[in-house]
Design an enzyme around this catalytic site. Structure first.
Site, PDB file in Angstrom:
ATOM      1  N   ASP A   1     -13.395   1.295  -2.366  1.00 19.23           N
ATOM      2  CA  ASP A   1     -12.055   0.869  -2.592  1.00 19.23           C
ATOM      3  C   ASP A   1     -11.183   1.381  -1.486  1.00 19.23           C
ATOM      4  OD1 ASP A   1     -10.016  -0.227  -4.163  1.00 19.23           O
ATOM      5  OD2 ASP A   1      -9.970   1.633  -5.818  1.00 19.23           O
TER       6      ASP A   1
ATOM      7  N   CYS B   1      14.438  -3.774 -12.366  1.00 19.86           N
ATOM      8  CA  CYS B   1      13.462  -4.373 -11.756  1.00 19.86           C
ATOM      9  C   CYS B   1      12.712  -5.054 -12.812  1.00 19.86           C
ATOM     10  CB  CYS B   1      12.670  -3.658 -11.010  1.00 19.86           C
ATOM     11  SG  CYS B   1      11.007  -4.355 -10.159  1.00 19.86           S
TER      12      CYS B   1
ATOM     13  N   TYR C   1     -13.735   6.633  -0.659  1.00 18.98           N
ATOM     14  CA  TYR C   1     -12.323   6.238  -1.007  1.00 18.98           C
ATOM     15  C   TYR C   1     -11.929   6.806  -2.523  1.00 18.98           C
ATOM     16  CZ  TYR C   1     -12.624   3.766   3.340  1.00 18.98           C
ATOM     17  OH  TYR C   1     -12.774   3.225   4.560  1.00 18.98           O
TER      18      TYR C   1
ATOM     19  N   CYS D   1      15.749  -8.992  -2.401  1.00 18.62           N
ATOM     20  CA  CYS D   1      14.745  -7.837  -2.392  1.00 18.62           C
ATOM     21  C   CYS D   1      13.507  -8.012  -1.634  1.00 18.62           C
ATOM     22  CB  CYS D   1      14.527  -7.432  -3.843  1.00 18.62           C
ATOM     23  SG  CYS D   1      13.089  -6.385  -4.122  1.00 18.62           S
TER      24      CYS D   1
ATOM     25  N   ASP E   1     -12.478  11.849  -0.207  1.00 13.33           N
ATOM     26  CA  ASP E   1     -11.159  11.306   0.133  1.00 13.33           C
ATOM     27  C   ASP E   1     -10.693  12.219   1.253  1.00 13.33           C
ATOM     28  OD1 ASP E   1      -9.291   9.182  -1.614  1.00 13.33           O
ATOM     29  OD2 ASP E   1      -8.194  10.758  -0.253  1.00 13.33           O
TER      30      ASP E   1
ATOM     31  N   CYS F   1       8.857  -9.230  -4.417  1.00 13.12           N
ATOM     32  CA  CYS F   1       8.095 -10.248  -4.943  1.00 13.12           C
ATOM     33  C   CYS F   1       8.280 -11.504  -4.274  1.00 13.12           C
ATOM     34  CB  CYS F   1       8.330 -10.652  -6.428  1.00 13.12           C
ATOM     35  SG  CYS F   1       8.379  -9.074  -7.499  1.00 13.12           S
TER      36      CYS F   1
ATOM     37  N   CYS G   1      -7.892  -4.605  -1.854  1.00 14.13           N
ATOM     38  CA  CYS G   1      -6.342  -5.042  -2.210  1.00 14.13           C
ATOM     39  C   CYS G   1      -5.994  -5.789  -1.036  1.00 14.13           C
ATOM     40  CB  CYS G   1      -5.699  -3.596  -2.379  1.00 14.13           C
ATOM     41  SG  CYS G   1      -5.514  -2.613  -1.043  1.00 14.13           S
TER      42      CYS G   1
END
Length: 454
Positions: free
Chosen positions: A381, A162, A312, A79, A333, A82, A408
């Site tokens: 963000d 999953c 955002y 996959c 946004d 991860c 992120c």
């Protein structure tokens, strides 16, 4: 370069890279080996030779790390969703602090060596945490399959169980695949066929409500499918259709319509409820979102007098956490549905000090300043691409006294801090593990305008 493709070499892994791969040196050449861990002695085969480094496939482990564990997922390697499931979880948390350290060292914002990097805040149960999935569909040997593309390819890996996906959303997508097959719904094929290309399923942890988006490259009739699906899963309250006829790699097209049920689902964070329309952004891990937003509130440390801009803003979630603690909140946004949600949520929550507009932050903020609005505090963000260059210039120009950057992507965060560190002191960076078993982390950065210290 002293290496060739298909060459087999021994390698001692010295550290971990930003994508979770092991890194070693073979005769002074940097070699990246996915699946290898720091401290391991491995035997690997070269798969690619670049100008300054090489990539290799792990063959055998001659000396194994004491932190290596057996992944619970049967399709972990195939996959590629991860990258760290073979690393013990407490060590994953340490790795995510190192991710920040590596990114800062690469971009070197002013004073980065002295930044306080706080230990990553992890989960007690780091499994089945993703409340949203976006699976591609393919027609394979008479059956519709749903899953993700293998890394770096358009080869679909079918996923039916999953380890990191919410169990209910996984069960729903499994049923969707069965019903797409049963009702002979056209499935998109890049070469010749038009039809369903992606399915999004999102579930509220607060209410259990479920919403779906079918992304299609042609008109389809889903009436019978929806009837059976809702019969099997009564918590489904929204089904939408997104029309995406272009050949672009974007997941969604511009037009989304509700074809069954209500406009939104209700979710909750930090004690307040809010509504989410199908296209509106919200964090994938609701449990850790509580932690992340709590850290953002703590970092901004408002006293009640501030005027706050939430760039955002999405459906307004972070801003709502501050609305009762500041004089005013303004957000923007680029997704109209998100702003409509933000306005409705603010009205339902009785927030008369919140204001939301559709548009880009780098355009809206200067407009507000021209109109006389002045922000004392700023929360950003951004998506993985980080802050827009024009927005960075805007922030440096107007310099709100307090700022929190929720990131992120450690690389774009470190890049943006080069500019921000010119006018702000970085008090600390708090890593929050929003994505266990992956080589990604979220970070909350506390910034204070330099002049505030004098």
């Amino acid at each position: 370069m002293n290496l060739e493709v298909k060459q087999k070499i021994p390698l001692k892994i010295k550290r971990m890279g930003i994508n979770g791969e092991g890194i070693g040196f073979y005769k002074k050449t940097l070699v990246f080996v996915p699946g290898a861990l720091k401290g391991e002695d491995v035997f690997c085969q070269v798969t690619a030779v670049k100008r300054n480094f090489a990539e290799a496939r792990l063959l055998t482990i001659k000396k194994q790390s004491k932190f290596r564990v057996t992944p619970k997922c049967a399709i972990y390697e195939a996959c590629g969703g991860c990258q760290l499931m073979h690393l013990r979880y407490d060590q994953q948390l340490d790795f995510k602090v190192d991710l920040l350290r590596q990114a800062l060292k690469k971009y070197q914002p002013a004073g980065y060596e002295a930044y306080e990097l706080r230990p990553t805040l992890g989960m007690d149960e780091p499994e089945y945490y993703r409340a949203k999935l976006q699976f591609q569909t393919r027609f394979v040997k008479g059956q519709v399959q749903a899953g993700l593309y293998a890394q770096g390819s358009h080869r679909l890996v079918a996923i039916q169980d999953c380890i990191v996906q919410d169990r209910v959303t996984q069960a729903v997508i499994n049923k969707v695949a069965q019903l797409l097959t049963k009702h002979k719904i056209p499935i998109h094929d890049e070469r010749k066929q038009q039809g369903i290309r992606t399915v999004m399923v999102r579930r509220s942890r607060k209410t259990g409500q479920i919403q779906l988006i079918f992304v299609t490259s042609r008109q389809v009739n889903l009436g019978k499918l929806i009837e059976e699906l809702v019969g099997a899963y009564p918590d489904i309250v929204t089904v939408a259709l997104n029309h995406h006829r272009s050949k672009s790699s974007e997941i969604y097209g511009e037009k989304t319509e509700i074809i069954w049920g209500q406009d939104s689902i209700r979710e909750s964070v930090l004690g307040y409820d809010f509504d989410l329309s199908p296209r509106a952004f919200y964090q994938l891990n609701p449990e850790q979102t509580q932690v992340l937003y709590g850290e953002a509130v703590r970092a901004l440390d408002v006293d009640g007098s501030e005027h706050l801009i939430d760039a955002y803003c999405g459906v307004g979630t972070i801003g709502f956490a501050f609305a009762g603690k500041v004089a005013s909140v303004r957000g923007m946004d680029i997704i109209p549905e998100a702003i409509e949600d933000a306005r409705k949520n603010a009205s339902r929550l009785g927030l008369d000090n919140a204001h939301y507009e559709v548009g880009q932050a780098e355009e809206i903020i200067p407009k507000w300043y021209r109109e006389g609005y002045r922000a004392d505090a700023l929360v950003v963000d951004p998506p993985r691409t980080g802050l827009d260059d024009q927005l960075l210039e805007t922030i440096v120009r107007y310099q709100p006294e307090k700022m929190v950057y929720v990131s992120c992507n450690v690389s774009t965060l470190a890049r943006d801090l080069v500019k921000l560190a010119q006018v702000y002191d970085i008090d600390y960076i708090q890593s929050v593990d929003m994505f266990p078993h992956t080589a990604r982390t979220e970070a909350v950065v506390k910034l204070r305008r330099k002049s505030d210290r004098f």
